[in-house]
Design a protein around this motif. Structure first.
Motif, mmCIF file in Angstrom:
data_model
loop_
_atom_site.group_PDB
_atom_site.id
_atom_site.type_symbol
_atom_site.label_atom_id
_atom_site.label_comp_id
_atom_site.label_asym_id
_atom_site.label_seq_id
_atom_site.Cartn_x
_atom_site.Cartn_y
_atom_site.Cartn_z
ATOM 1 N N LEU A 147 0.907 -1.216 0.005
ATOM 2 C CA LEU A 147 0.020 0.102 -0.046
ATOM 3 C C LEU A 147 0.883 1.221 -0.072
ATOM 4 C CD1 LEU A 147 -2.897 -0.971 2.467
ATOM 5 C CD2 LEU A 147 -3.033 -0.684 0.174
ATOM 6 N N TRP A 148 2.010 1.357 0.769
ATOM 7 C CA TRP A 148 2.558 2.487 0.971
ATOM 8 C C TRP A 148 3.799 2.616 0.616
ATOM 9 C CZ3 TRP A 148 -0.030 1.729 6.126
ATOM 10 C CH2 TRP A 148 -1.507 2.189 5.853
ATOM 11 N N PHE A 149 4.558 1.392 0.244
ATOM 12 C CA PHE A 149 5.938 1.726 -0.126
ATOM 13 C C PHE A 149 6.198 1.151 -1.464
ATOM 14 C CE2 PHE A 149 5.802 1.555 4.464
ATOM 15 C CZ PHE A 149 6.551 2.440 4.874
ATOM 16 N N ASP A 150 6.378 -0.148 -1.838
ATOM 17 C CA ASP A 150 6.508 -0.377 -3.150
ATOM 18 C C ASP A 150 5.578 -1.921 -3.355
ATOM 19 O OD1 ASP A 150 7.627 -1.918 -5.297
ATOM 20 O OD2 ASP A 150 9.805 -1.750 -4.834
ATOM 21 N N ALA A 151 4.594 -1.458 -4.347
ATOM 22 C CA ALA A 151 3.513 -2.440 -4.859
ATOM 23 C C ALA A 151 4.139 -3.504 -5.420
ATOM 24 C CB ALA A 151 2.632 -1.690 -5.746
ATOM 25 N N GLN A 152 5.377 -3.472 -6.262
ATOM 26 C CA GLN A 152 5.658 -4.747 -6.727
ATOM 27 C C GLN A 152 6.409 -5.897 -5.562
ATOM 28 O OE1 GLN A 152 5.322 -6.055 -9.863
ATOM 29 N NE2 GLN A 152 6.273 -7.828 -8.963
ATOM 30 N N THR A 153 6.982 -5.170 -4.693
ATOM 31 C CA THR A 153 7.993 -6.120 -3.680
ATOM 32 C C THR A 153 6.791 -6.497 -2.500
ATOM 33 O OG1 THR A 153 9.841 -4.830 -3.734
ATOM 34 C CG2 THR A 153 9.397 -6.200 -1.880
ATOM 35 N N GLY A 154 5.629 -5.616 -2.488
ATOM 36 C CA GLY A 154 4.617 -6.100 -1.610
ATOM 37 C C GLY A 154 3.803 -7.207 -1.901
ATOM 38 N N ILE A 155 3.400 -7.226 -3.383
ATOM 39 C CA ILE A 155 2.397 -8.280 -3.986
ATOM 40 C C ILE A 155 3.477 -9.644 -3.738
ATOM 41 C CG2 ILE A 155 3.028 -8.151 -6.270
ATOM 42 C CD1 ILE A 155 -0.253 -8.743 -5.088
ATOM 43 N N THR A 156 4.707 -9.484 -4.251
ATOM 44 C CA THR A 156 5.724 -10.741 -4.215
ATOM 45 C C THR A 156 5.846 -11.109 -2.631
ATOM 46 O OG1 THR A 156 7.059 -10.006 -5.929
ATOM 47 C CG2 THR A 156 8.170 -11.589 -4.356
ATOM 48 N N ALA A 157 5.609 -10.367 -1.627
ATOM 49 C CA ALA A 157 5.841 -10.644 -0.190
ATOM 50 C C ALA A 157 4.691 -11.205 0.031
ATOM 51 C CB ALA A 157 6.205 -9.585 0.509
ATOM 52 N N GLY A 158 3.681 -10.763 -0.081
ATOM 53 C CA GLY A 158 2.277 -11.343 0.017
ATOM 54 C C GLY A 158 1.960 -12.655 -0.415
ATOM 55 N N PHE A 159 2.279 -12.795 -1.802
ATOM 56 C CA PHE A 159 2.346 -14.197 -2.186
ATOM 57 C C PHE A 159 3.319 -15.170 -1.480
ATOM 58 C CE2 PHE A 159 -0.060 -12.510 -6.162
ATOM 59 C CZ PHE A 159 -1.185 -13.533 -6.097
ATOM 60 N N ALA A 160 4.454 -14.629 -1.195
ATOM 61 C CA ALA A 160 5.374 -15.435 -0.616
ATOM 62 C C ALA A 160 4.820 -16.010 1.142
ATOM 63 C CB ALA A 160 6.594 -14.823 -0.456
ATOM 64 N N VAL A 161 4.286 -15.094 1.576
ATOM 65 C CA VAL A 161 3.723 -15.398 2.793
ATOM 66 C C VAL A 161 2.431 -16.399 2.818
ATOM 67 C CG1 VAL A 161 2.624 -14.563 4.933
ATOM 68 C CG2 VAL A 161 4.545 -13.185 4.016
ATOM 69 N N ALA A 162 1.529 -16.083 1.742
ATOM 70 C CA ALA A 162 0.483 -17.015 1.340
ATOM 71 C C ALA A 162 0.885 -18.432 1.208
ATOM 72 C CB ALA A 162 -0.237 -16.380 0.260
ATOM 73 N N LEU A 163 1.989 -18.659 0.525
ATOM 74 C CA LEU A 163 2.626 -19.783 0.282
ATOM 75 C C LEU A 163 3.076 -20.579 1.091
ATOM 76 C CD1 LEU A 163 4.274 -21.938 -1.599
ATOM 77 C CD2 LEU A 163 6.044 -20.454 -1.713
ATOM 78 N N LEU A 164 3.519 -19.842 2.277
ATOM 79 C CA LEU A 164 4.188 -20.391 3.502
ATOM 80 C C LEU A 164 2.812 -20.940 4.331
ATOM 81 C CD1 LEU A 164 7.099 -18.178 4.375
ATOM 82 C CD2 LEU A 164 7.086 -20.316 3.385
ATOM 83 N N LEU A 165 1.720 -19.951 4.329
ATOM 84 C CA LEU A 165 0.768 -20.191 5.254
ATOM 85 C C LEU A 165 0.093 -21.384 4.585
ATOM 86 C CD1 LEU A 165 -1.037 -16.871 5.767
ATOM 87 C CD2 LEU A 165 -0.688 -18.481 7.503
ATOM 88 N N MET A 166 -0.209 -21.547 3.281
ATOM 89 C CA MET A 166 -0.775 -22.665 2.586
ATOM 90 C C MET A 166 -0.096 -24.001 2.863
ATOM 91 S SD MET A 166 -3.624 -21.320 1.335
ATOM 92 C CE MET A 166 -3.580 -20.222 2.605
ATOM 93 N N THR A 167 1.169 -23.879 2.622
ATOM 94 C CA THR A 167 2.228 -24.945 3.236
ATOM 95 C C THR A 167 1.961 -25.632 4.535
ATOM 96 O OG1 THR A 167 3.774 -24.096 1.623
ATOM 97 C CG2 THR A 167 4.368 -25.909 3.227
ATOM 98 N N LEU A 168 1.988 -24.579 5.559
ATOM 99 C CA LEU A 168 1.742 -24.901 6.969
ATOM 100 C C LEU A 168 0.326 -25.466 7.378
ATOM 101 C CD1 LEU A 168 3.166 -24.457 9.744
ATOM 102 C CD2 LEU A 168 1.803 -22.354 9.824
ATOM 103 N N ILE A 169 -0.808 -24.575 6.910
ATOM 104 C CA ILE A 169 -2.036 -25.353 7.243
ATOM 105 C C ILE A 169 -2.565 -26.270 6.052
ATOM 106 C CG2 ILE A 169 -4.565 -24.595 7.059
ATOM 107 C CD1 ILE A 169 -3.601 -21.679 7.517
ATOM 108 N N GLY A 170 -2.073 -26.359 4.987
ATOM 109 C CA GLY A 170 -2.437 -27.696 4.066
ATOM 110 C C GLY A 170 -1.600 -28.760 4.509
ATOM 111 N N GLY A 171 -0.311 -28.576 4.955
ATOM 112 C CA GLY A 171 0.359 -29.600 5.365
ATOM 113 C C GLY A 171 -0.055 -30.355 6.691
ATOM 114 N N ARG A 172 -0.774 -29.598 7.366
ATOM 115 C CA ARG A 172 -1.569 -29.990 8.690
ATOM 116 C C ARG A 172 -2.678 -30.998 8.655
ATOM 117 N NH1 ARG A 172 -2.223 -26.082 14.141
ATOM 118 N NH2 ARG A 172 0.061 -26.151 13.802
ATOM 119 N N VAL A 173 -3.689 -30.248 7.661
ATOM 120 C CA VAL A 173 -5.018 -30.718 7.707
ATOM 121 C C VAL A 173 -5.131 -31.898 6.774
ATOM 122 C CG1 VAL A 173 -5.990 -28.510 8.617
ATOM 123 C CG2 VAL A 173 -5.762 -28.906 6.255
ATOM 124 N N THR A 174 -4.303 -31.685 5.624
ATOM 125 C CA THR A 174 -4.630 -32.624 4.357
ATOM 126 C C THR A 174 -4.311 -34.298 4.830
ATOM 127 O OG1 THR A 174 -4.196 -31.102 2.964
ATOM 128 C CG2 THR A 174 -4.172 -33.477 2.079
#
Length: 370
Positions: A147-174
């Motif tokens: 939102l306030w600094f660098d949209a390109q880096t922010g979207i990359t960081a957002g997807f990177a964190v989402a990747l880790l969240l899905m790995t963590l949660i999906g790897g637990r419940v599946t």
């Protein structure tokens, strides 16, 4: 009021409906129609990542935390305040996405949700799940960056964190849900327990996510992404997905997790050559992994917590297939000379599936537990 007796009740139908309506708005804007959002492309990126996913996460967290901790669920008043804050953020970003007031409003949801979750986890001494709250905090930091600094880096960081969240949660419940189902049906071969391969997969995925944020699509990112993709695929293969194909709600979890390996493979292809675009990476992780994994988790939670059998109807199977097919068409579009047809076909199919999920969820959300 029944609708506010569990976080899954307001958040899951709202998240699915929001996703289903947002994609048509984006497709219309992409064709050149006037929109209220200052930059439709940035609005689309922000709202699908920090609009849809936080709602699904909040519904999941505040439904799961009472089970993790043994503490009471959020009160109806607290739940009403939380869903109102999320809805206000969506409305503000739609009508004035460039305004500081709108951005402050939408950026306030994740820290409030994280603080509430942390309070419950600490009160119960359930330190094992603090990592999930930490990931929500990292996701919020990526939003601020966007939102306030660098949209390109922010979207990359957002997807990177989402990747880790899905790995963590999906790897637990599946594997856990699959193991329970196979035991119930007398199977002797069960999903592998958490072990060396799982640890290696987590390490490689974390390293890939960090390199992606810091070095973008560098050769180093590509090499680690290729290794992480192989590790994710190997990890998934040990969970006996083919053995649960007769239960669509279980098999769909395995199919959703597979998108993580696909997204990482595309990240490797994008970083090491011109074989894929970064847009394909985003949509494999977004429409593919995030969309299908959250949909199946929402559907299972809605059925289970409302006292219904956790079994798919034929319509459930169709909407889950439509989500996967819509994501696949959107990813493949960038390999076409003219991607327009697949853009719209994939987006329409994915959005229709999300609207169908909202229609499936809402009657359950307002009805008393069976």
């Amino acid at each position: 009021m029944t609708f506010l007796t569990g976080a899954y009740r307001p958040f899951f139908p709202a998240a699915a409906l929001f996703a289903g309506l947002s994609i048509p708005l984006w497709l219309v804007a992409r064709m050149g129609a006037e929109t209220l959002a200052g930059d439709p492309y940035l609005w689309h990126q922000h709202e699908m990542l920090w609009g849809y996913l936080p709602a699904a996460l909040a519904g999941f967290l505040f439904t799961a935390i009472p089970n993790w901790t043994g503490r009471p669920a959020l009160s109806p008043l607290a739940l009403l305040a939380l869903i109102t804050l999320w809805l206000a953020g969506r409305g503000a970003m739609l009508v004035a996405s460039d305004a500081m007031a709108s951005q402050l409003l939408t950026a306030s949801f994740l820290p409030v949700a994280a603080a509430l979750a942390l309070r419950e986890i600490l009160a119960a001494g359930n330190k094992r799940n603090i990592v999930v709250v930490a990931m929500v905090g990292a996701f919020w930091a990526a939003q601020l960056l966007f939102l306030w600094f660098d949209a390109q880096t922010g979207i990359t960081a957002g997807f990177a964190v989402a990747l880790l969240l899905m790995t963590l949660i999906g790897g637990r419940v599946t594997p856990a849900f699959s193991r329970n189902w196979l035991k119930k049906h007398g199977a002797t071969r069960l999903p592998a327990e958490f072990g060396v391969i799982d640890k290696a997969t987590l390490v490689l995925t974390v390293v890939t996510a960090l390199l992606w944020i810091v070095t973008d699509t560098s050769m180093l990112t590509g090499l680690t992404a290729a290794l992480a993709a192989l590790a994710q695929a190997l990890r998934l293969s040990r969970w006996r997905g083919l053995a649960v194909w007769k239960e669509p709600l279980l098999f769909a979890q395995h199919a959703a997790y597979a998108w993580l390996a696909i997204g990482l493979a595309l990240l490797a292809a994008s970083s090491l050559g011109d074989w894929a675009s970064i847009g394909q990476v985003h949509h494999a992780l977004g429409a593919g992994a995030i969309g299908t994994m959250t949909a199946i988790v929402m559907l299972r939670a809605l059925l289970g917590h409302s006292g219904r059998p956790i079994e798919a109807t034929r319509a459930d199977s169709v909407l889950l297939i439509a989500l996967h097919l819509g994501a696949a068409l959107r990813v493949c579009a960038d390999w076409m000379p003219d991607p327009t047809l697949l853009y719209h076909a994939g987006g329409t199919l994915w959005a229709a599936a999300m609207i169908a999920l909202a229609m499936r969820a809402f009657p359950i959300a307002i009805a008393p537990r069976l």
